[in-house]
Scaffold this motif. Structure first.
Motif, PDB file in Angstrom:
ATOM      1  N   ILE A  63       0.823  -1.209   0.188  1.00 55.57           N
ATOM      2  CA  ILE A  63      -0.027  -0.093  -0.035  1.00 55.57           C
ATOM      3  C   ILE A  63       0.865   1.214   0.099  1.00 55.57           C
ATOM      4  CG2 ILE A  63      -1.570   1.382   1.424  1.00 55.57           C
ATOM      5  CD1 ILE A  63      -2.819  -1.473   2.227  1.00 55.57           C
ATOM      6  N   ALA A  64       1.806   1.136   0.953  1.00 55.16           N
ATOM      7  CA  ALA A  64       3.060   2.397   0.943  1.00 55.16           C
ATOM      8  C   ALA A  64       3.319   2.839  -0.501  1.00 55.16           C
ATOM      9  CB  ALA A  64       4.052   2.290   1.940  1.00 55.16           C
ATOM     10  N   ALA A  65       3.954   1.618  -1.166  1.00 57.52           N
ATOM     11  CA  ALA A  65       4.449   1.849  -2.516  1.00 57.52           C
ATOM     12  C   ALA A  65       3.241   2.532  -3.346  1.00 57.52           C
ATOM     13  CB  ALA A  65       4.967   0.498  -2.974  1.00 57.52           C
ATOM     14  N   LEU A  66       2.365   1.842  -3.437  1.00 58.04           N
ATOM     15  CA  LEU A  66       1.029   2.583  -4.207  1.00 58.04           C
ATOM     16  C   LEU A  66       0.880   3.987  -3.910  1.00 58.04           C
ATOM     17  CD1 LEU A  66      -1.040   1.572  -6.431  1.00 58.04           C
ATOM     18  CD2 LEU A  66      -2.811   1.343  -4.316  1.00 58.04           C
ATOM     19  N   LYS A  67       1.056   4.303  -2.698  1.00 55.33           N
ATOM     20  CA  LYS A  67       0.706   5.537  -2.332  1.00 55.33           C
ATOM     21  C   LYS A  67       1.820   6.646  -2.669  1.00 55.33           C
ATOM     22  CE  LYS A  67      -2.801   5.258   1.398  1.00 55.33           C
ATOM     23  NZ  LYS A  67      -3.041   5.270   2.847  1.00 55.33           N
ATOM     24  N   ILE A  68       3.008   6.154  -2.581  1.00 51.43           N
ATOM     25  CA  ILE A  68       4.330   7.010  -2.888  1.00 51.43           C
ATOM     26  C   ILE A  68       4.251   6.749  -4.566  1.00 51.43           C
ATOM     27  CG2 ILE A  68       6.712   6.547  -2.923  1.00 51.43           C
ATOM     28  CD1 ILE A  68       6.695   5.432  -0.241  1.00 51.43           C
ATOM     29  N   SER A  69       3.932   5.826  -5.252  1.00 57.12           N
ATOM     30  CA  SER A  69       4.017   6.203  -6.543  1.00 57.12           C
ATOM     31  C   SER A  69       2.951   7.215  -6.992  1.00 57.12           C
ATOM     32  CB  SER A  69       3.701   4.838  -7.108  1.00 57.12           C
ATOM     33  OG  SER A  69       2.184   4.542  -7.299  1.00 57.12           O
ATOM     34  N   SER A  70       1.988   7.289  -6.255  1.00 60.71           N
ATOM     35  CA  SER A  70       1.153   8.451  -6.767  1.00 60.71           C
ATOM     36  C   SER A  70       1.713   9.803  -6.534  1.00 60.71           C
ATOM     37  CB  SER A  70      -0.287   8.168  -6.031  1.00 60.71           C
ATOM     38  OG  SER A  70      -1.184   9.514  -6.161  1.00 60.71           O
ATOM     39  N   ASP A  71       2.520   9.991  -5.484  1.00 64.51           N
ATOM     40  CA  ASP A  71       3.342  11.242  -5.149  1.00 64.51           C
ATOM     41  C   ASP A  71       4.238  11.557  -6.106  1.00 64.51           C
ATOM     42  OD1 ASP A  71       2.035  12.596  -2.787  1.00 64.51           O
ATOM     43  OD2 ASP A  71       2.359  10.902  -1.942  1.00 64.51           O
ATOM     44  N   VAL A  72       4.850  10.505  -6.543  1.00 62.30           N
ATOM     45  CA  VAL A  72       6.084  10.558  -7.440  1.00 62.30           C
ATOM     46  C   VAL A  72       5.617  11.006  -8.812  1.00 62.30           C
ATOM     47  CG1 VAL A  72       8.099   9.609  -8.704  1.00 62.30           C
ATOM     48  CG2 VAL A  72       7.418   8.902  -6.334  1.00 62.30           C
TER      49      VAL A  72
END
Length: 219
Positions: free
Chosen positions: A83-92
């Motif tokens: 989930i963290a990777a998914l959210k971070i990818s959105s910010d990136v």
């Protein structure tokens, strides 16, 4: 191959994709700010065209996340990483969009004389990109303390942003003929400030990933 081994392999792949995506977004912002300082219209156009690479990586991450959740039945700690990777990818991805926005402002400014030397804007960009470099290290190493320190650095970016906007507003008064250019420079400052904000969001996701706690680092 055991289910655990397959999951660990996929989690490593997820991390690799995210690191690749961060590097592309970081480079896009760096090149956009350099294009502003040099008024390199061709490079600004290239940044806009190359944004699809960042979007494609985000799609790959989204697809891998769906696959992991559907097929691997991750336990709580693994699920937080996903989930963290998914959210971070959105910010990136948003940081990549901000680089595009900067490039579009450069096209609006064109290659005419600049109202002021481009010195403080690259300095603010350096600060925001240093945050991005640190936060991705914090993600890779699962380092909560580094994530918090990275978010704390946002205050300095906000301070410089406020100073720059004040200066640009004063220039609008003294140089009304250059309002269009000054407005675009203000937009660019805002886009860079937003890079730091998204990096702070990433720090929050890292803390959630490691501790399972949601903490507001923007407060």
């Amino acid at each position: 191959m055991s289910t655990r081994t397959m999951l660990d392999k996929d989690l490593i792949r997820l991390k690799q994709l995210l690191l690749e995506m961060v590097q592309l977004s970081k480079t896009a912002v760096e090149e956009a700010v350099h294009s502003l300082a040099t008024q390199d219209i061709e490079k600004a156009q290239h940044i806009i065209k190359a944004d699809f690479e960042i979007n494609e990586l985000e799609e790959k991450i989204n697809n891998l996340v769906i696959q992991l959740i559907a097929q691997q039945q991750p336990v709580a700690s693994d699920l937080r990483k996903i989930i963290a990777a998914l959210k971070i990818s959105s910010d990136v991805e948003r940081i990549g969009d901000l680089a595009v926005n900067i490039a579009k402002s450069i096209l609006h400014i064109g290659n005419g004389p600049l109202i002021k030397p481009i010195v403080d804007i690259p300095r603010m960009a350096d600060m925001a990109l240093a945050m991005l470099k640190d936060v991705i290290q914090a993600y890779y190493e699962e380092d909560i303390e580094l994530a918090i320190r990275t978010a704390d650095a946002d205050d300095a970016v906000d301070t410089l942003y406020g100073k720059l906007i004040k200066e640009l507003l004063e220039l609008m008064t003294s140089h009304p003929e250059s309002i269009s250019q000054i407005t675009q420079l203000s937009f660019i400052c805002r886009h860079i400030e937003r890079v730091a904000d998204h990096t702070t969001n990433m720090a929050e996701h890292i803390i959630y990933m490691v501790k399972g706690k949601k903490i507001d680092l923007n407060a």
